[in-house]
Design a protein around this motif. Structure first.
Motif, mmCIF file in Angstrom:
data_model
loop_
_atom_site.group_PDB
_atom_site.id
_atom_site.type_symbol
_atom_site.label_atom_id
_atom_site.label_comp_id
_atom_site.label_asym_id
_atom_site.label_seq_id
_atom_site.Cartn_x
_atom_site.Cartn_y
_atom_site.Cartn_z
ATOM 1 N N PRO A 93 0.827 -1.209 0.000
ATOM 2 C CA PRO A 93 0.000 0.000 0.000
ATOM 3 C C PRO A 93 0.862 1.262 0.000
ATOM 4 O O PRO A 93 2.022 1.251 0.418
ATOM 5 N N THR A 94 0.265 2.350 -0.454
ATOM 6 C CA THR A 94 0.986 3.619 -0.553
ATOM 7 C C THR A 94 1.587 4.039 0.781
ATOM 8 O O THR A 94 2.753 4.457 0.849
ATOM 9 N N ASN A 95 0.805 3.941 1.872
ATOM 10 C CA ASN A 95 1.317 4.417 3.164
ATOM 11 C C ASN A 95 2.484 3.579 3.650
ATOM 12 O O ASN A 95 3.375 4.084 4.342
ATOM 13 N N VAL A 96 2.525 2.315 3.279
ATOM 14 C CA VAL A 96 3.666 1.468 3.650
ATOM 15 C C VAL A 96 4.906 1.920 2.886
ATOM 16 O O VAL A 96 5.992 2.092 3.472
ATOM 17 N N ARG A 97 4.774 2.138 1.584
ATOM 18 C CA ARG A 97 5.930 2.539 0.773
ATOM 19 C C ARG A 97 6.463 3.906 1.199
ATOM 20 O O ARG A 97 7.671 4.118 1.319
ATOM 21 N N VAL A 98 5.548 4.846 1.437
ATOM 22 C CA VAL A 98 5.977 6.184 1.847
ATOM 23 C C VAL A 98 6.654 6.150 3.207
ATOM 24 O O VAL A 98 7.719 6.750 3.410
ATOM 25 N N ASN A 99 6.063 5.439 4.159
ATOM 26 C CA ASN A 99 6.648 5.394 5.508
ATOM 27 C C ASN A 99 7.948 4.611 5.543
ATOM 28 O O ASN A 99 8.813 4.879 6.377
ATOM 29 N N ALA A 100 8.104 3.658 4.634
ATOM 30 C CA ALA A 100 9.388 2.945 4.549
ATOM 31 C C ALA A 100 10.496 3.918 4.142
ATOM 32 O O ALA A 100 11.596 3.919 4.718
ATOM 33 N N GLY A 101 10.206 4.762 3.158
ATOM 34 C CA GLY A 101 11.189 5.767 2.767
ATOM 35 C C GLY A 101 11.476 6.750 3.872
ATOM 36 O O GLY A 101 12.623 7.155 4.094
ATOM 37 N N ARG A 102 10.445 7.130 4.597
ATOM 38 C CA ARG A 102 10.606 8.057 5.722
ATOM 39 C C ARG A 102 11.498 7.428 6.798
ATOM 40 O O ARG A 102 12.356 8.104 7.381
ATOM 41 N N ALA A 103 11.298 6.147 7.057
ATOM 42 C CA ALA A 103 12.113 5.458 8.070
ATOM 43 C C ALA A 103 13.575 5.395 7.650
ATOM 44 O O ALA A 103 14.490 5.628 8.458
ATOM 45 N N LEU A 104 13.819 5.105 6.378
ATOM 46 C CA LEU A 104 15.201 5.047 5.897
ATOM 47 C C LEU A 104 15.883 6.407 5.998
ATOM 48 O O LEU A 104 17.051 6.498 6.388
#
Length: 234
Positions: free
Chosen positions: A92-103
């Protein structure tokens, strides 16, 4: 805002054991809340339960655990699984976006070997994502990783439709040009070439600012002078 963050952190630290229990065994809504709250504890002990929550069957728990990891920002956070989630477009979009934010929060510049390769690959892939938040995170990660091989791919994200993506790409290009001497010429030429095509109000002023910082010169908005300067570079 700072007072509110401190209050949230204090409450989360007080409830640490309960949050861990809820993120592991609680009902879905409790797991979702606990996954975010654990990040505010600011303790390395939150790292293990947050990483475990990335395997949760509920996508929102996973997204919130990634948000928690971004708040925690622990430098020893393993990155391979997070990078995989960012580049997996079935997520999902929120997973992909938050993964980038975490990195971005864990400061990837120090990574080496397979971990660095995993994040670099995910960020390069993310430049082609249809979600602006993923593209922005990817652009900024590539700058932090000093990935000069991504100059051309970053330059392709300068034109419309997304001003936020274009500004992130411009900032990343300018940074790469400032830290990688061989990239300076290609970066300046890419930024100058984008000027006729970018949004004149939402993006072009930022490109001019990035050019000025990168070049240490100020030709204002005179595209011809910028072009002459760009072509003088190796």
């Amino acid at each position: 805002v700072q007072y509110l963050e401190e209050a949230i952190r204090y409450r989360a630290q007080e409830s640490f054991e309960g949050l861990v229990e809820q993120v592991e065994t609680g009902p879905v809504i409790n797991r979702q809340i606990a996954a975010t709250a654990l990040g505010f504890t600011g303790t390395a002990d939150a790292l293990a339960p947050l990483l475990a929550a990335l395997l949760d069957r509920d996508d929102q728990v996973v997204a919130n655990a990634l948000l928690g990891l971004s708040v925690l920002g622990h430098p020893e956070t393993p990155v391979e699984n997070i990078a995989s989630k960012m580049s997996d477009r079935s997520q999902p979009t929120n997973v992909r976006v938050n993964a980038g934010r975490a990195l971005r929060a864990i400061r990837v510049a120090h990574l080496q070997g397979e971990a660095r390769a995993a994040v670099t690959g995910a960020a390069r892939s993310g430049l082609g994502d249809e979600e602006p938040g993923v593209v922005m995170n990817s652009a900024l990660l590539l700058a932090e990783l000093m990935d000069a091989d991504s100059v051309l791919a970053l330059s392709k994200r300068l034109p419309p439709p997304s001003p936020n993506v274009a500004r992130a790409a411009s900032r990343s290009l300018a940074y790469l040009g400032s830290v990688e001497i061989t990239a300076k010429g290609p970066v300046v030429r890419a930024l100058v070439a984008s000027l006729p095509h970018v949004d004149p109000r939402a993006v072009r002023p930022y490109v001019f600012q990035d050019l000025q910082r990168l070049a240490g010169k100020n030709y204002g908005e005179d595209v011809e002078l910028w072009l002459k300067y760009a072509n003088s570079l190796p």
